[in-house]
Design a protein around this motif. Structure first.
Motif, PDB file in Angstrom:
ATOM      1  N   PRO A   1      60.043 -47.019  43.217  1.00  0.00           N
ATOM      2  CA  PRO A   1      59.728 -45.996  42.483  1.00  0.00           C
ATOM      3  C   PRO A   1      59.964 -44.663  43.378  1.00  0.00           C
ATOM      4  CG  PRO A   1      57.945 -47.500  41.943  1.00  0.00           C
ATOM      5  CD  PRO A   1      58.827 -48.023  43.235  1.00  0.00           C
ATOM      6  N   GLU A   2      59.766 -44.591  44.556  1.00  0.00           N
ATOM      7  CA  GLU A   2      59.854 -43.410  45.472  1.00  0.00           C
ATOM      8  C   GLU A   2      61.165 -43.118  45.547  1.00  0.00           C
ATOM      9  OE1 GLU A   2      57.790 -45.986  46.421  1.00  0.00           O
ATOM     10  OE2 GLU A   2      55.956 -45.089  45.801  1.00  0.00           O
ATOM     11  N   ALA A   3      61.864 -44.146  45.733  1.00  0.00           N
ATOM     12  CA  ALA A   3      63.530 -43.850  45.772  1.00  0.00           C
ATOM     13  C   ALA A   3      64.201 -43.554  44.776  1.00  0.00           C
ATOM     14  CB  ALA A   3      64.038 -45.157  46.483  1.00  0.00           C
ATOM     15  N   LEU A   4      63.478 -43.877  43.518  1.00  0.00           N
ATOM     16  CA  LEU A   4      64.175 -43.624  42.188  1.00  0.00           C
ATOM     17  C   LEU A   4      63.622 -42.076  41.632  1.00  0.00           C
ATOM     18  CD1 LEU A   4      63.771 -46.883  40.299  1.00  0.00           C
ATOM     19  CD2 LEU A   4      65.782 -45.965  40.866  1.00  0.00           C
ATOM     20  N   LEU A   5      62.610 -41.601  42.322  1.00  0.00           N
ATOM     21  CA  LEU A   5      62.298 -40.273  41.828  1.00  0.00           C
ATOM     22  C   LEU A   5      63.322 -39.115  41.864  1.00  0.00           C
ATOM     23  CD1 LEU A   5      59.776 -38.798  40.964  1.00  0.00           C
ATOM     24  CD2 LEU A   5      59.270 -38.384  43.108  1.00  0.00           C
ATOM     25  N   PRO A   6      64.197 -39.071  43.262  1.00  0.00           N
ATOM     26  CA  PRO A   6      64.897 -37.934  43.218  1.00  0.00           C
ATOM     27  C   PRO A   6      66.308 -38.217  42.456  1.00  0.00           C
ATOM     28  CG  PRO A   6      64.975 -39.225  45.300  1.00  0.00           C
ATOM     29  CD  PRO A   6      63.695 -39.958  44.480  1.00  0.00           C
ATOM     30  N   VAL A   7      66.384 -39.247  41.918  1.00  0.00           N
ATOM     31  CA  VAL A   7      67.398 -39.682  41.239  1.00  0.00           C
ATOM     32  C   VAL A   7      67.251 -39.290  39.775  1.00  0.00           C
ATOM     33  CG1 VAL A   7      68.706 -41.606  40.169  1.00  0.00           C
ATOM     34  CG2 VAL A   7      68.418 -41.624  42.558  1.00  0.00           C
ATOM     35  N   SER A   8      65.972 -39.334  39.255  1.00  0.00           N
ATOM     36  CA  SER A   8      65.404 -38.942  37.837  1.00  0.00           C
ATOM     37  C   SER A   8      64.956 -37.672  37.919  1.00  0.00           C
ATOM     38  CB  SER A   8      64.458 -39.874  37.538  1.00  0.00           C
ATOM     39  OG  SER A   8      64.793 -41.398  37.845  1.00  0.00           O
ATOM     40  N   ILE A   9      64.396 -36.896  38.860  1.00  0.00           N
ATOM     41  CA  ILE A   9      63.800 -35.881  38.672  1.00  0.00           C
ATOM     42  C   ILE A   9      64.187 -34.877  39.753  1.00  0.00           C
ATOM     43  CG2 ILE A   9      61.484 -34.475  38.705  1.00  0.00           C
ATOM     44  CD1 ILE A   9      61.521 -36.657  36.685  1.00  0.00           C
ATOM     45  N   PRO A  10      64.984 -33.607  39.589  1.00  0.00           N
ATOM     46  CA  PRO A  10      65.435 -32.794  40.610  1.00  0.00           C
ATOM     47  C   PRO A  10      64.323 -32.398  41.507  1.00  0.00           C
ATOM     48  CG  PRO A  10      65.304 -31.637  38.293  1.00  0.00           C
ATOM     49  CD  PRO A  10      64.684 -32.987  38.305  1.00  0.00           C
ATOM     50  N   LEU A  11      64.588 -31.838  42.625  1.00  0.00           N
ATOM     51  CA  LEU A  11      63.848 -31.404  43.604  1.00  0.00           C
ATOM     52  C   LEU A  11      63.489 -29.878  43.299  1.00  0.00           C
ATOM     53  CD1 LEU A  11      65.185 -32.815  47.089  1.00  0.00           C
ATOM     54  CD2 LEU A  11      62.907 -33.377  45.960  1.00  0.00           C
ATOM     55  N   GLY A  12      62.333 -29.432  43.455  1.00  0.00           N
ATOM     56  CA  GLY A  12      61.928 -28.035  42.893  1.00  0.00           C
ATOM     57  C   GLY A  12      61.568 -27.438  44.278  1.00  0.00           C
ATOM     58  N   PRO A  13      60.987 -26.286  44.160  1.00  0.00           N
ATOM     59  CA  PRO A  13      60.782 -25.556  45.417  1.00  0.00           C
ATOM     60  C   PRO A  13      59.851 -26.216  46.528  1.00  0.00           C
ATOM     61  CG  PRO A  13      59.944 -24.419  43.556  1.00  0.00           C
ATOM     62  CD  PRO A  13      60.691 -25.743  42.931  1.00  0.00           C
ATOM     63  N   ASN A  14      60.110 -26.125  47.756  1.00  0.00           N
ATOM     64  CA  ASN A  14      59.668 -26.934  48.656  1.00  0.00           C
ATOM     65  C   ASN A  14      59.766 -28.365  48.764  1.00  0.00           C
ATOM     66  OD1 ASN A  14      58.663 -24.269  49.525  1.00  0.00           O
ATOM     67  ND2 ASN A  14      56.899 -24.484  48.653  1.00  0.00           N
ATOM     68  N   HIS A  15      61.033 -28.597  48.130  1.00  0.00           N
ATOM     69  CA  HIS A  15      61.200 -30.119  47.863  1.00  0.00           C
ATOM     70  C   HIS A  15      60.144 -30.874  46.966  1.00  0.00           C
ATOM     71  CE1 HIS A  15      64.587 -29.612  50.190  1.00  0.00           C
ATOM     72  NE2 HIS A  15      63.722 -29.187  51.377  1.00  0.00           N
ATOM     73  N   GLY A  16      59.211 -30.202  46.326  1.00  0.00           N
ATOM     74  CA  GLY A  16      58.499 -30.849  45.359  1.00  0.00           C
ATOM     75  C   GLY A  16      59.054 -31.199  44.052  1.00  0.00           C
ATOM     76  N   ALA A  17      58.618 -32.009  43.053  1.00  0.00           N
ATOM     77  CA  ALA A  17      59.211 -32.200  41.903  1.00  0.00           C
ATOM     78  C   ALA A  17      58.826 -31.114  40.921  1.00  0.00           C
ATOM     79  CB  ALA A  17      58.839 -33.523  41.270  1.00  0.00           C
ATOM     80  N   PRO A  18      59.865 -30.528  40.073  1.00  0.00           N
ATOM     81  CA  PRO A  18      59.482 -29.714  39.218  1.00  0.00           C
ATOM     82  C   PRO A  18      58.953 -30.417  38.082  1.00  0.00           C
ATOM     83  CG  PRO A  18      61.977 -29.984  39.205  1.00  0.00           C
ATOM     84  CD  PRO A  18      61.307 -30.771  40.498  1.00  0.00           C
ATOM     85  N   LYS A  19      57.842 -29.621  37.657  1.00  0.00           N
ATOM     86  CA  LYS A  19      56.991 -30.333  36.673  1.00  0.00           C
ATOM     87  C   LYS A  19      57.376 -30.337  35.186  1.00  0.00           C
ATOM     88  CE  LYS A  19      52.980 -29.286  39.544  1.00  0.00           C
ATOM     89  NZ  LYS A  19      51.983 -28.779  39.624  1.00  0.00           N
ATOM     90  N   CYS A  20      58.500 -29.938  34.977  1.00  0.00           N
ATOM     91  CA  CYS A  20      58.857 -29.241  33.486  1.00  0.00           C
ATOM     92  C   CYS A  20      60.505 -29.614  33.314  1.00  0.00           C
ATOM     93  CB  CYS A  20      58.907 -28.097  33.103  1.00  0.00           C
ATOM     94  SG  CYS A  20      57.018 -27.704  33.060  1.00  0.00           S
ATOM     95  N   LEU A  21      61.148 -30.178  34.165  1.00  0.00           N
ATOM     96  CA  LEU A  21      62.591 -30.815  34.206  1.00  0.00           C
ATOM     97  C   LEU A  21      62.822 -32.190  34.546  1.00  0.00           C
ATOM     98  CD1 LEU A  21      64.446 -27.593  35.653  1.00  0.00           C
ATOM     99  CD2 LEU A  21      64.063 -28.262  33.220  1.00  0.00           C
TER     100      LEU A  21
END
Length: 187
Positions: free
Chosen positions: A42-62
């Motif tokens: 799941p950690e590897a699939l996260l950047p494939v599914s959720i775009p990186l936000g500011p400070n390389h955190g996952a944006p909460k609404c996209l």
């Protein structure tokens, strides 16, 4: 005097009952394991599914409209995708339930486009306190303080307990209004 002890607890309880835990969009690839490749965590699939936000955190609404497999390449950068590849959360959110298993925010999905409803709930509580002071003060002068105080204490107990199991956010707000109506008037 005894009811005044409970007023601060009533005012502070929303810090916990309406806490906003960490969250991200629900993504089919992450949250419906049937489509996910077995060799990826799941950690590897996260950047494939959720775009990186500011400070390389996952944006909460996209989330990405479609999996961005090219981002699995270690040389890939955020320049490989555009805003057109993203969409708002269409299937709800996944919440971090490590600190709070359930809050009114998680139950009513009061995040992203609906995050303005949480302060509305707090304003409704304060409106209930204001109305309670006026109405219960008038009723105390008319019928005496003992019956009005008893009614206010009963109202606080019933509305507060009922708000815990409120089926929707409007129901929660209505019960919170009634609780505030009796709580501050009974002090």
């Amino acid at each position: 005097m005894g009811t005044q002890v409970w007023v601060p607890f009533q005012l502070v309880v929303e810090n916990f009952s309406a806490a906003v835990p960490g969250h991200r969009c629900s993504a089919h690839l992450l949250d419906n394991g049937s489509k996910a490749p077995a060799n990826l965590s799941p950690e590897a699939l996260l950047p494939v599914s959720i775009p990186l936000g500011p400070n390389h955190g996952a944006p909460k609404c996209l989330r990405f409209r479609h999996p961005q497999w090219q981002l699995l390449d270690p040389n890939a950068t955020a320049a490989n995708w555009s805003k057109a590849d993203t969409e708002p959360c269409m299937d709800g959110w996944v919440y971090n339930r490590s600190a709070f298993t359930s809050t009114i925010v998680t139950e009513g999905d009061l995040v992203c486009d609906h995050q303005g409803l949480k302060p509305l709930g707090q304003s409704i509580y304060m409106a209930g306190a204001m109305v309670g002071c006026i109405v219960c003060g008038f009723l105390s002068h008319r019928f005496g303080w003992k019956p009005v105080l008893s009614w206010c204490c009963l109202l606080v107990v019933m509305a507060s307990i009922s708000s815990v199991v409120a089926p929707s956010f409007p129901d929660y707000c209505g019960l919170w209004f009634l609780s505030a109506l009796g709580c501050l008037a009974s002090s």
